[in-house]
Design an enzyme around this catalytic site. Structure first.
Site, mmCIF file in Angstrom:
data_model
loop_
_atom_site.group_PDB
_atom_site.id
_atom_site.type_symbol
_atom_site.label_atom_id
_atom_site.label_comp_id
_atom_site.label_asym_id
_atom_site.label_seq_id
_atom_site.Cartn_x
_atom_site.Cartn_y
_atom_site.Cartn_z
ATOM 1 N N HIS A 316 21.606 -4.250 2.211
ATOM 2 C CA HIS A 316 21.702 -5.573 1.250
ATOM 3 C C HIS A 316 20.471 -5.195 0.347
ATOM 4 C CE1 HIS A 316 21.433 -9.455 -0.607
ATOM 5 N NE2 HIS A 316 22.771 -9.561 -0.226
ATOM 6 N N ASP A 373 29.253 -9.453 4.159
ATOM 7 C CA ASP A 373 30.447 -8.652 3.991
ATOM 8 C C ASP A 373 31.121 -8.128 4.901
ATOM 9 O OD1 ASP A 373 30.301 -9.235 0.975
ATOM 10 O OD2 ASP A 373 28.717 -7.867 0.673
#
Length: 427
Positions: A316, A373
């Protein structure tokens, strides 16, 4: 006593420039360099604004190193496991969790505001049958500004509140209509007897007349665990500080545009695969891997510096620790597997990838932890939601964050039109 300033020296001339350091309540301090160009004739250069604070905000705080996320000071773990999405909406908009009476009033107001103007419904009929739900959703939100043009001029807190509640209430309906148009299905209007999240699932799944799919033993029902799971996903997506789409919303707000136009711009930004569309990419990749026996081969490819293949759903931009939202969804995924008796090849592939990544030094050293995700795509698939709706579902959850950020910007006395500068390298 040390001065709360930072001194910059232009080594070409020896000239010094001193700027105040602004302290926040959490996280890094910021150097107030608003007068830097005026005083020095030099721009700062920061592609992607990775070291630039664009505003003061009281809404969301992230500590990427510690894996910490808070809405209005409350840890996301507490909100996602102990409060509903509508409670979180009230928190983001009003600054505090609602009382029982406030929550009931808010819930009922959203139910009654969830219907669309009939003129707007006709807009969907003008679009191709193959229109992706995200394009139809963005167009629908932009058109909404024509039906509620009065929101261009907001004067009181009551005006801001009405505008915010209206867009939050209508977004699930817009998303559901956009999807049903894309598959050529009759629109299902909201049912005011259903809660916010259940109503969205109902509008996606129901047949004309409001009946659910008929099995030999009767009509299917929307299960409480499905509602709870999707409600949690909405909460985890509700806001995420100054990300790409929120920055777009604030930038459009800075021009004085209609709030719903700013939200539509945020939808367009969120659609990108590097932002809200990432969970679709995760599912595509799992399907490409095809079988749990192929996982090791693809893990080896991910480690090969000469192979362009990269695992989707890992790492991330902000979090250098386990994304706290991902931890919550991992627990939710395990719960769904048990309660819905899920055992698909897709989930087995994901489970094997997760197992390797959490124990392999290659991923650990590079802090490539599974992100939101990775899990959200798997959970939405487990809930039987179509892949084309993954990003619209993100939009539904994020709408409250965008509108809270828009309101904060509009009420900020220091706010100015967004106008970054450039380092010109042309002829």
């Amino acid at each position: 006593m040390a001065k709360k300033t930072m001194t910059l020296i232009d080594n070409r001339t020896g000239k010094e420039y001193e700027y105040p350091i602004l302290e926040g309540t959490r996280g890094p301090a910021a150097v107030d360099m608003r007068s830097f160009y005026k005083e020095s004739g030099i721009f700062s250069y920061d592609p992607g604004f990775t070291s630039t604070a664009s505003c003061r905000s009281q809404i969301t705080f992230i500590n990427g190193e510690k894996g910490e996320l808070r809405y209005r000071g409350i840890p996301i773990e507490e909100l996602a496991t102990g409060h509903s999405y509508l409670e979180v909406c009230h928190l983001l908009l009003e600054g505090e969790l609602p009382t029982e009476d406030e929550l009931t009033a808010f819930d009922l107001e959203l139910r009654h505001r969830s219907f669309l103007p009939e003129g707007l419904v006709k807009l969907f009929e003008m679009m191709p049958d193959s229109a992706h739900p995200m394009s139809a959703l963005s167009a629908g939100v932009t058109a909404l500004s024509s039906f509620y043009y009065e929101h261009l001029k907001l004067e009181s807190d009551a005006d801001y509140r009405e505008m915010a509640h209206r867009i939050i209430a209508k977004m699930p309906t817009l998303a559901a209509f956009a999807y049903r148009h894309s598959i050529g299905a009759t629109y299902i209007y909201p049912d005011i007897d259903r809660s916010f999240t259940e109503n969205f699932l109902y509008m996606l799944r129901a047949y004309p007349g409001g009946k659910m799919h008929r099995d030999p033993d009767g009509h299917r029902k929307i299960k409480p665990i499905e509602v709870a799971a999707l409600d949690t996903i909405f909460t985890l997506h509700a806001d995420h500080e100054q990300n790409a789409s929120t920055t777009v919303v604030r930038s459009v707000a800075s021009t004085g545009a209609h709030p719903y136009v700013a939200i539509s711009s945020g939808i367009a930004a969120l659609w990108g695969r590097a932002h809200g569309g990432a969970n679709e990419s995760v599912i595509e990749q799992l399907k490409m891997i095809g079988n749990v026996e192929n996982v090791d081969k693809f893990i080896a490819r991910a480690k090969d510096p000469n192979d362009p293949f990269r695992l989707m759903g890992f790492g991330h931009r902000v979090y250098k620790n386990f994304d706290p939202r991902a931890r919550i969804l991992k627990t939710l995924q395990d719960q769904l597997r048990e309660e819905l008796d899920l055992d698909s090849e897709l989930m087995r592939i994901a489970q094997r990838i997760e197992e390797i990544a959490l124990n392999d030094e290659y991923f650990i050293q590079r802090k490539l932890y599974p992100n939101i995700d990775f899990y959200s795509g798997i959970i939405l698939t487990a809930l039987g939601l179509p892949r084309s709706m993954f990003t619209p579902i993100f939009v539904i959850g994020r709408t409250v964050g965008w509108i809270a950020q828009w309101i904060e910007f509009r009420k900020d006395p220091e706010a100015k039109i967004a106008r970054p500068r450039q380092l010109y390298v042309g002829k």
